[in-house]
Design an enzyme around this catalytic site. Sequence first.
Site, PDB file in Angstrom:
ATOM      1  N   ARG A   1       0.831  -1.204   0.000  1.00  0.00           N
ATOM      2  CA  ARG A   1       0.000   0.000   0.000  1.00  0.00           C
ATOM      3  C   ARG A   1       0.870   1.259   0.000  1.00  0.00           C
ATOM      4  O   ARG A   1       0.357   2.369  -0.216  1.00  0.00           O
ATOM      5  CB  ARG A   1      -0.931  -0.010   1.207  1.00  0.00           C
ATOM      6  CG  ARG A   1      -1.868  -1.202   1.244  1.00  0.00           C
ATOM      7  CD  ARG A   1      -2.573  -1.327   2.584  1.00  0.00           C
ATOM      8  NE  ARG A   1      -3.478  -0.225   2.823  1.00  0.00           N
ATOM      9  CZ  ARG A   1      -3.979   0.080   4.021  1.00  0.00           C
ATOM     10  NH1 ARG A   1      -3.633  -0.641   5.091  1.00  0.00           N
ATOM     11  NH2 ARG A   1      -4.805   1.092   4.161  1.00  0.00           N
TER      12      ARG A   1
ATOM     13  N   ASP B   1      -8.967   7.468  11.304  1.00  0.00           N
ATOM     14  CA  ASP B   1      -9.101   6.110  10.788  1.00  0.00           C
ATOM     15  C   ASP B   1     -10.312   5.475  11.482  1.00  0.00           C
ATOM     16  O   ASP B   1     -10.902   6.067  12.395  1.00  0.00           O
ATOM     17  CB  ASP B   1      -7.813   5.322  11.065  1.00  0.00           C
ATOM     18  CG  ASP B   1      -7.584   4.206  10.040  1.00  0.00           C
ATOM     19  OD1 ASP B   1      -8.527   3.843   9.320  1.00  0.00           O
ATOM     20  OD2 ASP B   1      -6.450   3.697   9.977  1.00  0.00           O
TER      21      ASP B   1
ATOM     22  N   HIS C   1      -5.621  -2.493  13.262  1.00  0.00           N
ATOM     23  CA  HIS C   1      -6.955  -3.097  13.302  1.00  0.00           C
ATOM     24  C   HIS C   1      -7.085  -4.022  14.518  1.00  0.00           C
ATOM     25  O   HIS C   1      -8.192  -4.278  14.987  1.00  0.00           O
ATOM     26  CB  HIS C   1      -7.229  -3.910  12.034  1.00  0.00           C
ATOM     27  CG  HIS C   1      -7.386  -3.067  10.809  1.00  0.00           C
ATOM     28  ND1 HIS C   1      -6.327  -2.694  10.022  1.00  0.00           N
ATOM     29  CD2 HIS C   1      -8.485  -2.518  10.238  1.00  0.00           C
ATOM     30  CE1 HIS C   1      -6.761  -1.959   9.013  1.00  0.00           C
ATOM     31  NE2 HIS C   1      -8.063  -1.840   9.118  1.00  0.00           N
TER      32      HIS C   1
ATOM     33  N   HIS D   1      -1.427   7.566   6.607  1.00  0.00           N
ATOM     34  CA  HIS D   1      -2.076   7.599   7.906  1.00  0.00           C
ATOM     35  C   HIS D   1      -1.188   8.442   8.821  1.00  0.00           C
ATOM     36  O   HIS D   1      -0.157   7.961   9.276  1.00  0.00           O
ATOM     37  CB  HIS D   1      -2.228   6.202   8.503  1.00  0.00           C
ATOM     38  CG  HIS D   1      -2.920   5.214   7.604  1.00  0.00           C
ATOM     39  ND1 HIS D   1      -2.270   4.526   6.586  1.00  0.00           N
ATOM     40  CD2 HIS D   1      -4.222   4.785   7.561  1.00  0.00           C
ATOM     41  CE1 HIS D   1      -3.115   3.714   5.973  1.00  0.00           C
ATOM     42  NE2 HIS D   1      -4.308   3.854   6.544  1.00  0.00           N
TER      43      HIS D   1
END
Length: 521
Positions: free
Chosen positions: A152, A267, A195, A183
Amino acid sequence: MTTLASGTTASDSVKDGLTRDALTVLQPGFPGTTAPDWLLRRLGEGLASVGLFGRNIASPEQLASLTAQLRSERDDVLVAIDEEGGDVTRLEARTGSSFPGNHALGAVDDVDLTRAVAHELGRRLAECGVNLNWAPSADVNSNPSNPVIGVRSFGADPDLVARHTAAYVTGLQAAGVAACTKHFPGHGDTAVDSHHALPRIDADLSVLEQRELLPFRAAIAAGSRAVMSAHILVPTLDPDHPATLSSRILTDLLRGRLGYDGLIVTDGMEMQAIAATYGIERGSVLAIAAGADAICVGGGLADDETVRRLRDALVGAVRSGELPEERLAEAAERVRGLARWATSASEAGAHAGSGADSGSASAPAQAATADVTRVDIGLVAARRALTVTGAEDFTPLTAPPYVALLTPVANIAVGNETPWGVAAELQRRLPGTETAGFAGADAGREILAAAGARRVVVVVRDEHRHPWMASTLDTLLAARPDTVVVEMGVPQAPPRGALHIATHGAARVCGHAAAEVIAGR
């Protein structure tokens, strides 16, 4: 008490304004491919943004119908999506992306190509009624073991990441879609997925300035309309609070030292780095108090009850004095400001290719985008991103091979619903090609038994992070040295096999480009 002409009191107006502001700063998700009644009702009450995920999208036509449904209730609604291209795609979650991701673009290192790819992606989003993209990732992938960033990222070189982040922002916004650079202050040097838990970056300020912050400075200079905060702890900047909840990071650093005045989005608040430590309600209050303007939630929690809980938490925090009312009002106004920009961009016909303002794509990017009618720009980029080792001694296959997919556990950002690999394109080119997925210590022996006498093509994803993948390749290459190896993650491990292809990502077009080498164009 003052009574207004409508019969409501001044305090009622304040109350209604407070509730509307609390709804305005939320960016919730929802289930299904049509808008539920509760979501339409909340839009009428003040909700200003909606987040889309793969579960909401069946086709471009359906998505356009969905966004039109949302705008029938609120014409200036911000419709956001997590569409990075490459491995993280919502627009093409069922098929794989038509665009390579950041790592492939960084491998090519042609900023005009990156700008053109972002512009075409933005054009397709705008056609479907999406006007805010939670992309690009500006994270410098300095930790090869990073489980959530990897492909990413544009790469491990801060200068490369900075120039491609700026190009991506410019291309996307030239198509009338707001970029949300993420981010902040940088998620690349982590070995934990936020996460699941709270990652920590132990780097001194000089390293952060020269590495993590450089791409964000470039994004701000390029005019990024939004920035997304990271759920990470950076003790050098704030030893007590993750970035999303830190006024030192969001207000003092991002707003103050970096001079950013656009929208700050969190986020996903249901991610365990926040939800398991603060809870989504308190986390949302602390985020707005710290300087965030919009609360992203809905990847996992996607219902009216979640919206109500967060709205009430924000309203309650203002009434208790924990959250200054003017801070919530300021955040809501920034959301409305972005909505005004997005509406204006849409009405201007998505100034794609106009070349009339500083946000427009450069002439080379416009030319590359114009070529889409002849050659798909995503496939062009994927072909250019390939690194092929052993091609000089390789003869393209003419018989159907056996394709073994070494399947790691997918991180949540990527998901496991999107197909990847080279098998589909090889099946088209070489009918009779068979494929299966494998994992674990016995994968090598299982593949050899399944393949029989057929040529083996083995597809890996981040071999360097998975010892079982490396040992599987050891087994296969010892028995079948003619095995073709395709690495669709970050190519950190030394290339091996009769032919080794590094695609720098697992988008559908990356698999297509690799299959062209294996079977010949």
